[in-house]
Structures are given as C-alpha cells and as structure tokens.
Design a protein around this motif. Structure first.
Motif, PDB file in Angstrom:
ATOM      1  N   ASN A 110      57.901  46.957  14.357  1.00 62.09           N
ATOM      2  CA  ASN A 110      57.088  45.882  14.570  1.00 62.09           C
ATOM      3  C   ASN A 110      55.673  46.284  14.092  1.00 62.09           C
ATOM      4  O   ASN A 110      55.045  46.870  14.977  1.00 62.09           O
ATOM      5  CB  ASN A 110      57.380  44.897  15.648  1.00 62.09           C
ATOM      6  N   GLU A 111      55.137  45.782  13.065  1.00 60.11           N
ATOM      7  CA  GLU A 111      53.722  46.212  12.578  1.00 60.11           C
ATOM      8  C   GLU A 111      53.426  47.644  12.757  1.00 60.11           C
ATOM      9  O   GLU A 111      52.364  48.037  13.153  1.00 60.11           O
ATOM     10  CB  GLU A 111      52.898  45.170  13.437  1.00 60.11           C
ATOM     11  N   GLY A 112      54.559  48.234  12.218  1.00 54.49           N
ATOM     12  CA  GLY A 112      53.996  49.991  12.290  1.00 54.49           C
ATOM     13  C   GLY A 112      54.681  50.462  13.370  1.00 54.49           C
ATOM     14  O   GLY A 112      54.662  51.643  13.438  1.00 54.49           O
ATOM     15  N   ALA A 113      55.028  49.648  14.353  1.00 57.23           N
ATOM     16  CA  ALA A 113      55.262  50.417  15.723  1.00 57.23           C
ATOM     17  C   ALA A 113      56.869  50.464  15.965  1.00 57.23           C
ATOM     18  O   ALA A 113      57.736  49.517  15.741  1.00 57.23           O
ATOM     19  CB  ALA A 113      54.719  49.566  17.128  1.00 57.23           C
ATOM     20  N   SER A 114      57.233  51.585  16.311  1.00 59.33           N
ATOM     21  CA  SER A 114      58.703  51.667  16.518  1.00 59.33           C
ATOM     22  C   SER A 114      58.976  51.368  17.634  1.00 59.33           C
ATOM     23  O   SER A 114      58.623  51.832  18.858  1.00 59.33           O
ATOM     24  CB  SER A 114      59.276  53.194  16.397  1.00 59.33           C
ATOM     25  N   GLU A 115      59.970  50.357  18.149  1.00 60.40           N
ATOM     26  CA  GLU A 115      60.348  49.812  19.452  1.00 60.40           C
ATOM     27  C   GLU A 115      61.839  50.136  19.704  1.00 60.40           C
ATOM     28  O   GLU A 115      62.622  49.948  18.918  1.00 60.40           O
ATOM     29  CB  GLU A 115      60.296  48.364  19.845  1.00 60.40           C
ATOM     30  N   ILE A 116      62.126  50.874  20.725  1.00 59.61           N
ATOM     31  CA  ILE A 116      63.486  51.556  20.832  1.00 59.61           C
ATOM     32  C   ILE A 116      63.971  51.004  22.197  1.00 59.61           C
ATOM     33  O   ILE A 116      63.241  50.913  23.293  1.00 59.61           O
ATOM     34  CB  ILE A 116      63.376  52.932  20.886  1.00 59.61           C
ATOM     35  N   ALA A 117      65.285  50.793  22.410  1.00 64.38           N
ATOM     36  CA  ALA A 117      65.948  50.384  23.723  1.00 64.38           C
ATOM     37  C   ALA A 117      67.167  50.917  23.650  1.00 64.38           C
ATOM     38  O   ALA A 117      68.114  50.595  22.668  1.00 64.38           O
ATOM     39  CB  ALA A 117      65.872  48.702  23.992  1.00 64.38           C
ATOM     40  N   VAL A 118      67.722  51.400  24.882  1.00 67.68           N
ATOM     41  CA  VAL A 118      69.044  51.982  25.170  1.00 67.68           C
ATOM     42  C   VAL A 118      69.615  51.446  26.164  1.00 67.68           C
ATOM     43  O   VAL A 118      68.656  51.468  27.441  1.00 67.68           O
ATOM     44  CB  VAL A 118      68.905  53.422  24.931  1.00 67.68           C
ATOM     45  N   ARG A 119      70.694  50.907  26.344  1.00 68.94           N
ATOM     46  CA  ARG A 119      71.231  50.519  27.688  1.00 68.94           C
ATOM     47  C   ARG A 119      72.766  51.130  27.800  1.00 68.94           C
ATOM     48  O   ARG A 119      73.499  51.112  26.960  1.00 68.94           O
ATOM     49  CB  ARG A 119      71.334  49.012  27.770  1.00 68.94           C
TER      50      ARG A 119
END
Length: 213
Positions: free
Chosen positions: A140-149
């Motif tokens: 998003n807008e150059g930012a990496s957003e990571i989520a692990v569940r």
C-alpha cells in the motif's frame, strides 16, 4: 535492544545448525541401516525414509537461505512465488498444518520477504499440534503490510521470542532460538517500520508494517 551484526550472524548460524541436525542425522542413520539391511522390503522402506529426510533437508536449506542469509541471486524485488514455494515446502513436511496463502502483490522487497518468511516460521512453530497457517501481505503506497495467523488446538509461543520481536529482550538474553525474531525486529527498525504480535489460547497473530521496504 541492540546487537552487533557479528553476534546476530553467529546466533543465526547456530539456529540453522540446530534445525538441520534432525533431518541430516536421519540421513546418516538411514544410510547406516541401508548398508546393513538385506531384506528387500525393509531396504525399500529405508530408501523412502531417506528420500523424505533429503527433501526436508533441502526444503529447510532453501528456506533459511532467503529467511536468514544474503540470498545472492535475488534482486531488490523478489517474486512472491519464491517465498510461497519456500513456505509450502516446510508445511508439506508437516501433514498436520494447512496453509492459506493470501498475498496480493506480485513481488516484494527482499527485506520484506525476509520478514514474511520469519513470521511464517514463528507461526509454524506455534502449531505444535497442527492447525492452520494463514499468510497475507499487500503493498500500500510503497509500504509492505504483512500478517501471519496461526490457529489450532494448542498454540505454543515462547515469551522470549515475543520480547525479541518487539525489541524489549536484553541483548545478553538473546540466543539462537530468539535470533530470528531479533533479525525481524532489526529489519523493521531499519526500514522505519514496526512489528507486533498478539497471543491467545487459540491463535497467534503476527504483523509488520514496513514503510521503507
């Protein structure tokens, strides 16, 4: 928490050796048995076990090469097909874990991929009795957003790993077990981002936002 690059590298090497000891040891033991066994059916079974141990060893080495190492041969951007194959490789060696992959980006910065792989590793290790590992990421807008569940009947997560992950574990308490979390914390800090986790009896959720990735 701060740690020298040399100390962190040494701890990651120790962690790699620890994790490789079991499958490589199984290969060694299997070869010894194969040399002594004369029964055809038993030899076939030993060969099957050797193949399984060889695959587990190769899968782990490929995973750690990118998760821990410099991973030469990759550019600054890494196709998400690569980390997906690496996570699927480790999960395939544990039939009790089901993987759900939800990464919308086609490629991610190498540093962000390292964070994703290590968070996925923490999730897999938390599923001591099996369960579901969900891995998600987007740009998003150059930012990496990571989520692990990681969710399952029993969740096991070492508190010291969590403290290394959020940067509150003193350097003198770091070990080969907590080194991957220290690596994630250092990468997030260098990129001007952050990492966090939440733990319940039913799930472990880990996330990272990396604006500099």
């Amino acid at each position: 928490m701060t740690i020298s690059a040399t100390d962190l590298a040494a701890m990651l090497c120790s962690r790699l050796c620890h994790d490789m000891l079991s499958p490589v040891g199984a290969l060694s033991n299997g070869l010894e048995l194969l040399a002594e066994e004369r029964d055809g059916e038993m030899r076939a079974r030993i060969v099957e076990l050797l193949e399984q141990s060889a695959k587990a060893s190769a899968d782990k080495l490929k995973f750690f090469r990118l998760a821990f190492g410099a991973a030469g041969g990759f550019g600054e951007l890494v196709s998400v097909a690569e980390p997906r194959a690496l996570v699927e490789g480790l999960v395939s060696n544990n039939e009790r874990i089901t993987l759900s992959w939800n990464v919308s980006a086609d490629a991610m910065p190498k540093a962000a991929v390292k964070v994703l792989l290590n968070l996925a590793l923490f999730g897999m290790e938390a599923l001591v009795r099996g369960g579901t590992l969900e891995v998600g990421a987007e740009i998003n807008e150059g930012a990496s957003e990571i989520a692990v569940r990681a969710s399952g009947p029993r969740i096991a997560f070492d508190e010291t790993v969590g403290r290394a992950l959020d940067g509150t574990l003193p350097e003198e308490e770091l070990s080969s077990r907590t080194a991957p979390a220290a690596l994630v914390q250092a990468l997030a800090r260098e990129m001007g981002g952050g990492v966090q986790y939440a733990l319940t009896s039913e799930a472990l959720v880990l996330g990272a936002v990396l604006p500099g990735a």
